[in-house]
Design an enzyme around this catalytic site. Structure first.
Site, PDB file in Angstrom:
ATOM      1  N   SER A  15      -6.391 -13.519  -5.862  1.00  0.00           N
ATOM      2  CA  SER A  15      -7.434 -13.617  -4.750  1.00  0.00           C
ATOM      3  C   SER A  15      -6.952 -12.870  -3.692  1.00  0.00           C
ATOM      4  O   SER A  15      -7.651 -12.128  -3.072  1.00  0.00           O
ATOM      5  CB  SER A  15      -7.310 -15.227  -4.298  1.00  0.00           C
ATOM      6  OG  SER A  15      -7.727 -15.950  -5.294  1.00  0.00           O
ATOM      7  N   LEU A 114       4.970 -11.009  -0.490  1.00  0.00           N
ATOM      8  CA  LEU A 114       4.313 -11.880   0.201  1.00  0.00           C
ATOM      9  C   LEU A 114       5.060 -13.188  -0.147  1.00  0.00           C
ATOM     10  O   LEU A 114       5.376 -13.660  -1.395  1.00  0.00           O
ATOM     11  CB  LEU A 114       2.865 -12.132  -0.391  1.00  0.00           C
ATOM     12  CG  LEU A 114       1.714 -11.124   0.235  1.00  0.00           C
ATOM     13  CD1 LEU A 114       2.174  -9.666  -0.123  1.00  0.00           C
ATOM     14  CD2 LEU A 114       0.506 -11.389  -0.462  1.00  0.00           C
ATOM     15  N   LYS A 118       6.358 -22.667   2.062  1.00  0.00           N
ATOM     16  CA  LYS A 118       7.010 -23.545   1.248  1.00  0.00           C
ATOM     17  C   LYS A 118       8.526 -23.115   0.969  1.00  0.00           C
ATOM     18  O   LYS A 118       9.460 -23.677   0.499  1.00  0.00           O
ATOM     19  CB  LYS A 118       6.454 -23.715  -0.229  1.00  0.00           C
ATOM     20  CG  LYS A 118       4.911 -24.175  -0.348  1.00  0.00           C
ATOM     21  CD  LYS A 118       4.291 -24.355  -1.583  1.00  0.00           C
ATOM     22  CE  LYS A 118       3.054 -24.880  -1.413  1.00  0.00           C
ATOM     23  NZ  LYS A 118       1.894 -23.818  -0.650  1.00  0.00           N
TER      24      LYS A 118
END
Length: 235
Positions: A15, A114, A118
């Site tokens: 994506s 990237l 988390k």
């Protein structure tokens, strides 16, 4: 615009990779763009959107981030890398180390990895591997010697509507006429960012980072219960 003009995007058929590609294809300063991923079907599908006769500066390279020799081949004539990990332990840790070593052995000048929120105080193995990857990219600046290369990391939140995230998960439940939306904790919150905001953040990092940073944008958050009530008010 970015001075570096020859860029490789790992996980380029995901994506983020597709959104990032669409954005930078508008920038005439990019002389060469290489999409690196191991999924042949996704590579083929992306090639149909960007035929070679219309995009002569775009190349597709099938390979696994865990294959360092393949990585080195893909990094030939590349000076900028955007690292978009697609999997789990082997990719987040071993893949990160492979990429760092391959970049140090190549002519790469600028690497942006990237990451995710988390990785901040991780409570599970996935977050711990992301934190480990962040540390590896930061530490790479200490072992580069006299090489003209910089490593930095962008750590942002949940990309709205991305594959596997909570919004499409809830929407699928509604589509299946289910009456329950499972929530682990009613006090849970999510930091949210759009896909294009993530792309722009990476472009900003490519232009402004000096190496060694973990760049964290200020982004809004929402309560998971508010999201569930908005999507399934009768659930």
């Amino acid at each position: 615009m970015i001075n570096s003009t020859k860029i490789l995007i790992t996980g380029g058929t995901g994506s983020f990779g597709k959104a990032f590609l669409k954005k930078i294809l508008c920038k005439k300063s990019f002389e060469r763009i290489v999409i690196y991923s191991r999924d042949e079907l996704k590579q083929w599908e992306l090639q149909q959107l960007y035929p070679e006769n219309e995009y002569p500066n775009l190349r597709f390279f099938i390979g696994d981030i865990r294959d360092q020799n393949r990585l080195k081949r893909a990094l030939e004539n590349i000076n900028t890398v955007v690292y978009n990990p697609m999997e789990f332990v082997k990719t987040n840790v071993l893949g990160a180390e492979n990429l760092i070593q391959a970049c140090l052995d190549s002519e790469v000048k600028n690497v942006v990895s990237l990451s995710t929120d988390k990785a901040a105080g991780p409570v599970n193995l996935y977050g711990a591997t992301k934190l480990c990857a962040d540390k590896l990219f930061v530490a790479a600046n200490n072992i580069k010697g006299n090489r003209d290369i910089k490593f930095s990391t962008v750590r942002y939140g949940n990309v709205m509507g991305s594959r596997g995230s909570v919004i499409p998960f809830f929407l699928q439940k509604i589509k299946n006429h289910e009456r329950i939306l499972p929530i682990t904790s009613s006090s849970m919150t999510r930091f949210n960012i759009s896909l294009m905001e993530g792309v722009n953040m990476v472009l900003w990092a490519l232009e402004n980072s000096i190496g060694g940073e973990i760049l964290i944008p200020k982004i809004p958050s929402y309560k998971i219960t508010d999201l569930a009530e908005a999507i399934g008010p009768n659930c």
